[in-house]
Design an enzyme around this catalytic site. Sequence first.
Site, mmCIF file in Angstrom:
data_model
loop_
_atom_site.group_PDB
_atom_site.id
_atom_site.type_symbol
_atom_site.label_atom_id
_atom_site.label_comp_id
_atom_site.label_asym_id
_atom_site.label_seq_id
_atom_site.Cartn_x
_atom_site.Cartn_y
_atom_site.Cartn_z
ATOM 1 N N GLY A 113 -18.262 -8.849 16.689
ATOM 2 C CA GLY A 113 -17.355 -9.386 16.213
ATOM 3 C C GLY A 113 -16.763 -9.392 14.527
ATOM 4 N N CYS A 114 -15.912 -9.487 13.921
ATOM 5 C CA CYS A 114 -15.657 -8.937 12.871
ATOM 6 C C CYS A 114 -16.387 -9.426 11.605
ATOM 7 C CB CYS A 114 -14.006 -9.315 12.461
ATOM 8 S SG CYS A 114 -13.661 -11.173 12.394
ATOM 9 N N HIS A 115 -16.225 -10.645 11.690
ATOM 10 C CA HIS A 115 -17.346 -11.140 10.495
ATOM 11 C C HIS A 115 -18.656 -10.220 10.374
ATOM 12 C CE1 HIS A 115 -14.890 -14.039 8.705
ATOM 13 N NE2 HIS A 115 -14.499 -14.673 9.277
ATOM 14 N N SER A 117 -19.707 -7.599 12.040
ATOM 15 C CA SER A 117 -19.827 -6.666 11.821
ATOM 16 C C SER A 117 -19.853 -6.166 10.172
ATOM 17 C CB SER A 117 -18.168 -6.018 12.189
ATOM 18 O OG SER A 117 -18.195 -5.833 13.496
#
Length: 304
Positions: A113-115, A117
Amino acid sequence: MYKIFIDGSAGTTGLHIYDRLSERKDIELIILEEENRKNIDARKEAINKSDITFLCLPDAASIEAVSLVENENTAVIDTSTAHRVNDGWIYGFPELTGYREKIAESKRIANPGCHASGFISLVAPLVENGIIRHDAALSCFSLTGYSGGGKKMISEYESDFPDKKLKTPGMYGNTQKHKHLPEMAKICGLEILPVFCPVVAPYYSGMQVTVPLHGIKKSDVEDVYREYYNENGLISFYPDAENSGTLYAGEFSGRDDMQVSVCGNDERIILVSRFDNLGKGASGTAIQNMNILMGIKEKSGLKF
């Protein structure tokens, strides 16, 4: 030549993967006609013809898509949340110790996921090296552009007459049940879920994740990052962030790499990760994982 299928190519992540792959000469894209894009039989055929399939779908649809795989040679890179903490799936974060080798041998890869990462890039190396304890109670503040919310959120922010509240940053995930929390804790080896504050702001893309720490020697953290992140991956350590003035969350917009930094002193430090929520936070990492599966340079076709 590797055959690649993007299931869910009309979504934000799928479109960015397609844009990065459409001009490559070392792969063949399997593309469904518009009328067959949601046809389960057509999708099943495309998945099983592919060497690598990207799933850019909601969680339930990704689980269904995996059930369609009958070709034992087809590798799946799932960009949804569905399989990130599942046994039998490899977490697709190549820069973590030993993960690059696991990805290269796997047929089931869960894209981060972005957050998550940003948090993992900062915390996992420090837990691994004993600087942060496994039972540490951490907090995380994460600022993202609105493209991370997908097509619906993008249309809201970019409409001719947007709601005036969208002109200011907005906290969300306020129940402390954000979908990225399980992977943040598991991949870092933490026993306690962090207190997590995600904030969406009125700019298109770019992410800045911060983790504050007390009583940890700044130079010890810098030494770990300097050693941990080398030229092989897409993460670099920036040693002079605190002297460079304001750190802008959108500075890595349009790129597929990530920069980690440490600001502060030996009493209080802030760990900082900056990247594009659509790049290293989504499609960039997905293609990096594809490149590893193909046995080629993992930065191929990426922007940094």
